[in-house]
Structures are given as C-alpha cells and as structure tokens.
Design a protein around this motif. Structure first.
Motif: not given
Lengths: 251, 261
Positions: A73-88
C-alpha cells in the motif's frame, strides 16, 4: 504538522518510505519464490497445498500478512505521490530530450514498470488469493488422508490457470517488468537510505542485477513450465524434452 | 584553405532557438541560419555571431546567460540537442566548442526547464531558487575574534579532498535541467556533504540539512529517483554518492535534532 509527518512527507521522507517498503517487498519476493518452488515437486500438489494451507491459516503468518499489505500500500501510494510531485516540477517540457544518452531506460521508467506489475498483482490476487481466502470456490484435495482431504487444491487451480495462454503471457510480461523494476530498484533502495559506500556499492549493484534476474526468471519459469511441458493435472507430458523429464523425475 | 582537417572548414548551421519575450508570455522555437562558423569558436561565440546578425537585421538578439566563459562561474546554462550543456561530457556550454558539430547540422537550443527556474527571456532562466536554498543553510557561521593558527583544525587529506570535490559545484543547474524529475538534490547534496565533512560545518550540521531540504521542497523541485542523469551531465563531475550522504544527513538530523517543528 508534527516533525514526523513533516519528515515523512518531505521529498526525502517519501523516498525513504519507497526504499524501505521496496526492500521489504524484495524480502517477500524471496519467500514467495522459495515457497512456490514446491509447485515443481512431483507429488500431485501435496506439498504445495499443505504449504498454502499453512500460509493461509497460521496466525503468525496471517498477522505478518497485514504488514505485507501495508508494504504494498505505501509503496504504491508513495509512487503516485512522488510521480505527481516530480511531474509538477517541470510544467514545460523540452522540444528535444536525449535522456537515453545519460541514463538507463529502467531507471527512468519505474512508474510504467510498476503499473504493469500492479495490473498483474490485481489479476494474480483475484485468481488465487481471493478465491482461496474469500470466495472458497477452489476444488478440495480429497483423498484418503482425513487431515489434508479438506485442504484447498490450490495446486490444481494454479496448473489449470497456467494452461490459459493469455494468463501465461500476462505472467511472463509482468515478470519481465519486475526484473527491470528490480534492476534499478534494488540498488536504488540502498542509495536512498544513504547506504552508498565506495567499497560496497559495486557489490550492491551487481547483487541487485543477480537478484533481479534470478527472481523474475524464477517466477516466470512456473507458468512457462506448466504451459509448455505438463498436462492440466501437472504431469509432465511425454513429448517434453528429455532434460525436463529427467529433472522432473528426480523430484 | 585551412589544412587537411575537414573539421577546420567554416560551417553553416541551422539553429532552433527558444524565443520568449518575458516571463508571462508563452514562447516558441524559432529557426535561424548561421554562416561561416569557425570550428574553433566556443558555442557562446557562435551565439554572439547569431546575435550580431540579428542586430544588423534590426531584430531583438537572443538573451542567454554567460559570464566568465572559462567554465568556472556556472552562469551559462543552455540545453543543447536534448542535453544539459550539450553533447560533450564534463563541460559547461562556454567550454563546448563548435568542432563538436558538423557542417549542415541542426542544433536545438532551449533554456533549463523546471518550474523552480522560470524563464526570464529566451534562454535566460532565473536560478535564484538555488540562492534561497543556500541562504537556508548552505554556509558556516564564523564569529569574529583572534586569527586561529593555520593548522589548528586538523583535517585528514582524504576528507579534505572529498569535501573539495563536493565544493567544486558551480551551481549551474545542469543537474536540475537533465533530471526527469527536475530534482535539485545533486546540487543540495554537494553543498550539504561538503560542509558535513568538515569540522567547520559541524555546529550547524543538523539545522543546515533540515532547512535546506525544506527550502528545496518549497521551491518546487522534484524528488530524486536515483536515475543518475544529473551526475552524468554535471560539468564538474559531482558524484551520486553525495546524494546518499545527503539522505543520511537528513535522516540522522531528523531523528536526533532538537527541532520539533
């Protein structure tokens, strides 16, 4: 915001969660792979079914299972959170971008590889975990042994699933993705935790490459073996290569 | 004739250059032709030729950042043919020479792209986000007093060398520009590990890394995913090991500092 949440939601904090959960999931892969090797034992699934019955009912395993759920859960959630930050962080892209000249493809595409693995995971969990734990529609082992007769025959479910061509294809594609994911992820996990030392980093790097190949090839060998060389009950077919026949008869 | 070396012949090139009048107006790629470019010119001298032509034609010249033109100051910052500072390894744009290109080439020139580095005009970007990160903690506070003896503070040679390697960062921003995530962690890590290695940096060691990371995140840089583009494109060869040191410093500072905020 307390210092803990502030730390864990900072860019480095999120990376640390990624690496800790990622390396934890690596340890899960080892256990899952070793346990599943019992599929290759030629006993009509007796060992594998006893093992999966133990894994599904033992209270300690059932407790640790929740840690595993949280790890994913955390691995997937953080992947989305980091991808969002990095894309932004880069609103306007480049007209020309030659990242292939300065970095590896796998390291730039962890998100795509992870998404393929996630799709696989959902199908995989539905087909085996959900059916065994919640749906309860798996065939029973039967037989004379009263203790094991009531066990789910998960072995039969696995073997018959591995005779569906698209299922085998999905498994193999997912294992290739997993291999590339680990190719970068293993070493990256150590780097993020600060465990980069000029004496040990080469060792960690090559250990990661070996880990990626062994784990993904190990998992991929299971659907391929049953699809190519056995019938739907898991018996080696007579036209399988002599090498497979002799290895199978040894177990 | 300029001898038998075919590269020594003057070149004619096509340039695709990002033109943007100011921060608030959207820009676009514009094609220019430059003629008789000597292979001995630096990349910035080639742009000087272009700007001379544009001035003669009564057009606005291309704005780009430059200062020392010796690879020391970190001012020049062009994204050339999809790479920070162009195709050559370990150089800044000013130290990139036209002999690396061939007659008839088309060269794409863009500004660094990151939300934390807004484009001022054309190819010139505002890198004051880096200054604010340094202001947040990338320094040592020295109180005035008597002059200390030269060798009073003993620093082993290998530690001094590693701190110096990190200190060679010129703050050009090539790492951010090359990173898929527009992350500034190579830059921040160079400064953090330089000061963490030296005894002079010890008193502010924990607050430094906490404050610099907080500022880095506030500026809107991405997070490192250990791709390594930054180190590969760094003109002075800052290594990824520094990012591991940064992570280590951050974890131990957060775990042991007295800062509860």
């Amino acid at each position: 915001m307390s210092w803990i949440t502030k730390t864990l939601t900072s860019s480095i904090g999120r990376k640390i969660i990624m690496s800790v959960t990622g390396l934890f999931l690596c340890s899960f892969l080892v256990i899952h792979l070793v346990g599943n090797l019992q599929l290759f034992k030629h006993d009509g699934g007796a060992a594998f079914n006893a093992y999966s019955h133990f894994m599904g009912t033992n209270p300690i395993i059932r407790t640790i299972e929740w840690v595993l759920v949280l790890g994913f859960g955390f691995h997937i959630y953080e992947a989305f959170a980091l991808t969002r930050r990095n894309k932004a962080a880069r609103g306007h892209g480049y007209a020309q971008w030659k990242a292939e000249q300065n970095s590896e493809w796998t390291s730039r595409n962890m998100g795509i590889l992870g998404t393929i693995i996630l799709i696989f995971l959902i199908v995989h969990l539905y087909n085996f975990f959900w059916r065994a734990r919640f749906a309860g529609d798996l065939p029973k082992m039967g037989g004379v042994d009263l203790e094991t007769a009531d066990y789910d025959n998960l072995y039969l479910a696995v073997v018959s699933s591995f005779h569906i061509w698209w299922y085998v294809l999905l498994y193999v594609a997912a294992q290739i993705s997993l291999g590339y994911h680990l190719w970068h992820g293993f070493r990256s996990g150590f780097q993020t935790l600060g465990l980069n030392h000029r004496k040990y980093m080469p060792l960690i790097k090559y250990a990661g490459y070996v880990f990626a190949v062994v784990v993904s090839a190990g998992f991929a060998s299971m659907p391929l073996y049953f699809f190519l060389f056995t019938n739907e009950r898991g018996d080696v077919v007579s036209n399988a290569p002599a090498f497979i026949q002799s290895v199978a008869s040894a177990f | 004739m300029a001898g038998s070396n075919p590269n020594a012949k003057p070149m004619n090139l096509t340039l695709n250059v990002w033109r943007q009048p100011n921060r608030s107006t959207e820009g676009k790629m514009v094609e220019y032709k430059v003629k008789d470019i000597s292979p001995e010119m630096s990349f910035l001298e080639m742009l000087d030729v272009l700007n001379e032509d544009l001035l003669h034609a009564g057009t606005d010249p291309v704005a780009f950042d430059h200062d020392c033109r010796e690879g020391i100051c970190g001012s020049c910052d062009l994204f050339i043919n999809g790479r920070s500072h162009g195709p050559e390894k370990g150089t800044t744009t000013c130290q990139l020479h036209m002999r690396k290109f061939s007659d008839g080439d088309t060269i794409t020139i863009e500004p660094w792209r990151a939300n934390a580095f807004p484009v001022n005009k054309d190819l010139s970007v505002d890198r004051s986000a880096f200054d604010r990160i340094i202001q947040a903690g990338g320094y040592v506070s020295v109180n005035t007093g008597g002059v200390p003896d030269g060798n009073e503070i003993a620093i082993p040679k290998d530690i001094a060398d590693r701190a110096f390697e990190a200190a060679t960062c010129i703050g050009c921003g090539a790492c951010v520009a090359a990173c898929k995530n527009a992350s500034a962690m190579l830059f921040v890590s160079a400064k953090v590990s330089q000061l963490a290695l030296l005894p002079q940096g010890k008193p502010e060691r924990k607050t430094r890394v906490e404050n610099m990371i907080e500022q880095m995140d506030k500026e809107g840089f991405g997070a490192c995913s250990n791709i390594g583009s930054c180190a590969a494109e760094c003109p002075v060869g800052i290594s990824l090991e520094n990012i591991a040191i940064l992570n280590r410093e951050y974890i131990s500072a957060k775990a042991t500092s007295n800062n509860l905020a």
